[in-house]
Design an enzyme around this catalytic site. Structure first.
Site, PDB file in Angstrom:
ATOM      1  N   MET A   1      -5.437  -5.968   6.485  1.00  0.00           N
ATOM      2  CA  MET A   1      -6.193  -4.492   6.882  1.00  0.00           C
ATOM      3  C   MET A   1      -6.778  -4.682   7.768  1.00  0.00           C
ATOM      4  SD  MET A   1      -2.637  -2.938   6.046  1.00  0.00           S
ATOM      5  CE  MET A   1      -3.488  -1.142   5.856  1.00  0.00           C
TER       6      MET A   1
ATOM      7  N   THR B   1       5.505  -4.822  11.349  1.00  0.00           N
ATOM      8  CA  THR B   1       6.139  -5.871  10.989  1.00  0.00           C
ATOM      9  C   THR B   1       5.862  -6.272   9.868  1.00  0.00           C
ATOM     10  OG1 THR B   1       4.478  -6.235  12.719  1.00  0.00           O
ATOM     11  CG2 THR B   1       6.420  -5.874  13.747  1.00  0.00           C
ATOM     12  N   GLN B   2       4.533  -5.668   9.307  1.00  0.00           N
ATOM     13  CA  GLN B   2       3.698  -5.475   8.137  1.00  0.00           C
ATOM     14  C   GLN B   2       4.673  -6.509   6.490  1.00  0.00           C
ATOM     15  OE1 GLN B   2       0.138  -3.753   7.540  1.00  0.00           O
ATOM     16  NE2 GLN B   2      -0.800  -5.579   6.137  1.00  0.00           N
TER      17      GLN B   2
ATOM     18  N   SER C   1       9.046   2.560   6.388  1.00  0.00           N
ATOM     19  CA  SER C   1       8.448   2.990   6.450  1.00  0.00           C
ATOM     20  C   SER C   1       7.261   4.047   6.790  1.00  0.00           C
ATOM     21  CB  SER C   1       7.266   1.510   7.234  1.00  0.00           C
ATOM     22  OG  SER C   1       7.684  -0.016   7.101  1.00  0.00           O
TER      23      SER C   1
ATOM     24  N   CYS D   1       0.538  -1.335   0.479  1.00  0.00           N
ATOM     25  CA  CYS D   1      -0.001  -0.076  -0.334  1.00  0.00           C
ATOM     26  C   CYS D   1       0.879   1.423   0.103  1.00  0.00           C
ATOM     27  CB  CYS D   1      -0.961   0.025   1.079  1.00  0.00           C
ATOM     28  SG  CYS D   1      -0.014  -0.244   3.137  1.00  0.00           S
TER      29      CYS D   1
END
Length: 435
Positions: A193, A115-116, A109, A50
């Site tokens: 998500m 952690t995703q 990020s 994303c």
């Protein structure tokens, strides 16, 4: 061989650009294979999330690799290269490897330390490996990077009180409403998500949660885990009419919540509604943000919520950057030990020297050639050389990790007439470049 990364992310491109350049999950393998067929590309992995679309590639030459990566991106998404070029970044060699370490550890990020992204990078590598678009270099690199990121999250506090985009979405709701007690929430989508959002909502006082998904069984599975209700997808607007908070995250490629329908709905609705769109491409039409009492947030709007990371996190990041530099040096030391990089570069230089001799001979024998004709012939000749060398180079890379690698490399050098002097010169140049 060179490692080259090209991409765009939340630092370089707004969401209205990023959402146009997302690789669909169903097309990942085809994209990898298509890119692998481009000139100059020897290995490739595509990471598409994303917040970023990035390609990590092994190329035979940096400048041609950059061109063919850009061309692939433009062709795949049917956009003019000039339109996407301002949003692209490139990292070469040490910078490319350093960047991949930071990305996988969550240091690059939107949400520092999340952690995703580790799972997403690991998944991207596994798909590329299954599709056979990785080889010696990227297999080693991605294994090292994933192992490092796992250690980071296990041994440091970078992901303490784990924050994610879904976490940020819940924080926005809390800031707007204060307490979430007795608020009605609707989740549209039943993927990862949405599950993360539900985990963050746990203990927030919300007792009325409805999950809506096109595939009802997926919604039911998630609802059972979190004691939520399931709503019919075809009755979505009826559920939105009763909602205080709506979180939307689906894999739809077009908006599923339209401005015209929401305009009518909000004229009938007695209260305001917070709508948080964490899909990419966006699931809610942007024009909905102009509707009175329709408070719309997208992924980029969430950045401010999570930018205030603790001083402890920042300290850990500085320590990790130093550790990453060591990891990067170790990787390139390993690459040098392969023994094939100087051989490959010596092979390329020999081929280009032969081209130069042929072009000089051609110029002498055909003095009537125009400058344009001479340049075009040179380009075509170089293209033939690149295509001829692509397969031998790929095979040599694979030979380098086999049990009889030394013997195989010596045979390769004999076949192509490469002397020890040719290779030694390249090794010295390589050492000077990286010292």
């Amino acid at each position: 061989m060179f490692i080259l990364t090209m991409g765009l992310n939340h630092h370089t491109a707004p969401i209205d650009i990023r959402e146009k350049l997302v690789f669909k999950e169903t097309e990942e393998e085809m994209a990898l294979v298509t890119l692998q067929q481009e000139k100059s590309i020897l290995e490739n992995v595509i990471i598409s999330t994303c917040n970023r679309t990035e390609i990590v590639a092994v190329v035979d030459q940096i400048h041609t690799g950059r061109y063919y990566l850009k061309r692939f991106m433009a062709n795949w998404f049917q956009m003019d290269m000039e339109k996407i070029e301002p949003y692209l970044f490139f990292h070469e060699e040490t910078e490319a490897v350093n960047h991949l370490y930071k990305v996988t550890a969550g240091l690059d990020s939107l949400v520092l330390g999340e952690t995703q992204i580790l799972g997403q990078v690991k998944h991207a590598f596994e798909i590329a490996k299954q599709t056979e678009t990785t080889g010696t270099l990227l297999n080693k690199l991605f294994r090292e990077v994933v192992t490092f990121a796992k250690k980071v999250h296990h041994h440091t506090k970078i992901n303490e009180n784990a924050v994610s985009v879904s976490y940020a979405a819940v924080e926005v709701a809390k800031k707007l409403y204060g307490s979430l007690d007795n608020k009605k929430i609707v989740l549209v989508g039943a993927g990862e998500m949405s599950e993360l959002a539900l985990q963050n909502l746990a203990g927030s006082g919300i007792a009325d949660i409805t999950i809506i998904n096109r595939t009802k069984s997926n919604a039911e599975l998630l609802a059972n885990q979190f004691q939520a209700k399931v709503g019919a997808y075809e009755n979505m607007n009826e559920h939105l009419m009763l909602a205080d908070i709506v979180l939307v995250s689906t894999s739809a490629t077009e908006p599923i919540i339209k401005q015209a329908a929401m305009q009518d709905l909000m004229e009938q609705k007695a209260s305001s509604m917070l709508v948080i769109d964490i899909g990419l491409p966006r699931n809610v039409e942007h024009d909905c943000s102009y509707i009175p009492n329709f408070h719309l947030y997208d992924i980029d709007d969430l950045a401010g919520v999570v930018s205030a990371n603790s001083l402890e996190r920042q300290r850990i990041v500085l320590e990790l950057e130093n550790t990453i530099e060591v990891e990067v040096r170790n990787f390139f030391e390993w690459e040098k030990q392969l023994g094939v990089v100087p051989v490959i570069r010596a092979l390329r230089e020999k081929a280009l020297d032969m081209q130069e001799v042929a072009m000089t001979s051609l110029e002498n024998k055909l003095p009537g050639l125009t400058e344009r004709e001479y340049i075009q012939i040179g380009k075509h000749m170089k293209s033939i050389i690149n295509q001829m060398l692509k397969q031998p180079i790929s095979e040599l890379k694979e030979m380098s990790v086999e049990e009889d690698a030394t013997t195989s490399i010596e045979h390769f050098k004999r076949i192509f007439g490469l002397s020890e002097t040719d290779v030694t010169v390249i090794e010295k140049e390589q050492a000077e470049t990286r010292s």
